[in-house]
Write an enzyme that holds these catalytic residues in place. Sequence first.
Site, PDB file in Angstrom:
ATOM      1  N   LYS A  98     -30.174  20.333  26.451  1.00 41.04           N
ATOM      2  CA  LYS A  98     -31.081  20.948  27.416  1.00 41.04           C
ATOM      3  C   LYS A  98     -32.056  21.874  26.704  1.00 41.04           C
ATOM      4  CE  LYS A  98     -30.706  23.637  31.759  1.00 41.04           C
ATOM      5  NZ  LYS A  98     -29.710  24.265  32.675  1.00 41.04           N
ATOM      6  N   SER A 173     -30.416  23.161  37.260  1.00 40.23           N
ATOM      7  CA  SER A 173     -31.531  23.108  36.328  1.00 40.23           C
ATOM      8  C   SER A 173     -31.319  22.154  35.159  1.00 40.23           C
ATOM      9  CB  SER A 173     -31.808  24.517  35.778  1.00 40.23           C
ATOM     10  OG  SER A 173     -30.700  25.010  35.037  1.00 40.23           O
ATOM     11  N   SER A 197     -25.829  24.804  37.752  1.00 40.85           N
ATOM     12  CA  SER A 197     -26.880  23.992  37.144  1.00 40.85           C
ATOM     13  C   SER A 197     -26.392  22.802  36.344  1.00 40.85           C
ATOM     14  CB  SER A 197     -27.765  24.861  36.248  1.00 40.85           C
ATOM     15  OG  SER A 197     -28.569  25.711  37.024  1.00 40.85           O
TER      16      SER A 197
END
Length: 500
Positions: A98, A173, A197
């Site tokens: 990420k 996210s 997330s």
Amino acid sequence: MGGTPASLGWTVVEVDLVPHAPLWSLSATELTAALRGGSVSAVSVMESVLARVEAADPRLHAFVEVDVEGAMAAAAAADEAYREGTAGPLSGVPVSVKDLSRVIGMRTGFGRARRPTTPDTRDDLTVARLRAAGAILFGKTRTPERGYSYSSTSSDGVSTRTPWRLDLGAGGSSSGAAAAVAAGMGPVALGTDGAGSVRLPAALCGVVGLKPSFGRIPVYPLHDPYAASFVHIGPLTRTVADAALFLDVTQGADPRDPLSWSDSATFTRTSATPSGLRLAWLEQPAEAMRVDTEVAGITWNSACRLSRALGCTPPVRLPGLGDQSEVQRVLWECAQATSYSEPLADSVPEPLRRMVRRGYSRTMTELGAAGRARTALFHSVRTLFQNYDVVMTPTCPVAGWPHDRPVGLSPAEDDPMRAGVDVYPFNLTGNPAISLPAGWTAGGLPVGLQLVTGWRADLLLLEVAFAFERVQPWADHWPVLDETRQKARRARKVVGSRRS
């Protein structure tokens, strides 16, 4: 992604058993077995994954950067390690990261509209542990700016799509991480979870999303000091075994994270099926969260199937933990405010601007009240797990929303916390939690079931997750990445195969 191998192309075939599955569709556990046995090479695995990225990502927008040259060099090194007998537990396995974590040789943009021009020269701690285990860190996945939202849109205006329907977002996210794993663009992705997330996008994309106990995986550096006590690192994978493998190579205390800790638990060889467990089902009141009827039915039926597999009585229905959004909101706004100074850049999304400015205006009285409420929640959950071993909920109250909607359950409900009422409380308490694919809606969208266990009971959580995977497997259920079939919204077992 210049220099990518020529796209191999792929078609869709319906199968239950795949004797010659393409390499990109194999789990990390399957890949390491094949690599150790010499039946495949790490170079061929990496070529297959890169070709899959080239074929699928223009529609999904999961990646912001792919390091082709670095990945192929690392794959060649992995093949050499296998020949020399020095391969690590993840040698040759493609892993994406990420875009909130630093990776040597790639740029970390934190989801901002403007990415830096200079590559990182240091790995974040978890990235370094993955690298030491032999993982090929081949790409950075998309996230909303600084992971602020359940939205799948980063500040450059690009939205990550779920591969199950290209008009819907992948959640947030860890948007790109979930979409990448769901579409076969690498079997493992590193995500972060400050308010659900990892788990929420895992549910919307039909993959496994694990948030281990707080502190089991140390966090360093921690970019948001106010988030120090509720941000977790966790994997997104297609199988429980791959999540266990990730956990084994990344767990353990580090002196740079004073909140980290170690125990003797290992997870990759977990085979026990626990029995005699006390199961509970939490139901939020309607004013806190309205669960879609189909989602509620799918997750409850899966919870009952799991209880039968464990030889337990059906889960006891209990009132939910209530609306903890104000606690999470105060802490999250203050965390985001520490990362920005006035004047805010024009590229900062308006919802994030509002969040940051509210964080500026918070008082110590409000922070103190949030802290006391969080402590009360912790003890409520601690008491809950004195009476029950496993708690279950839907991971997300709906199966998806349009990719261009910031967050929420409907246009009229724009509170960014609404979709996460069942996930973020366990960031506040630190309990381990996992989202597992519970089934698919009539329209072909995946639905996630969340399992939660007591404080630091990660081993039990993985044992129960393995039991659920055995009774209700999902890893061969692939999305159809074809525009015409997407419109049909059918859920079918599919795999990609190379064109001859």
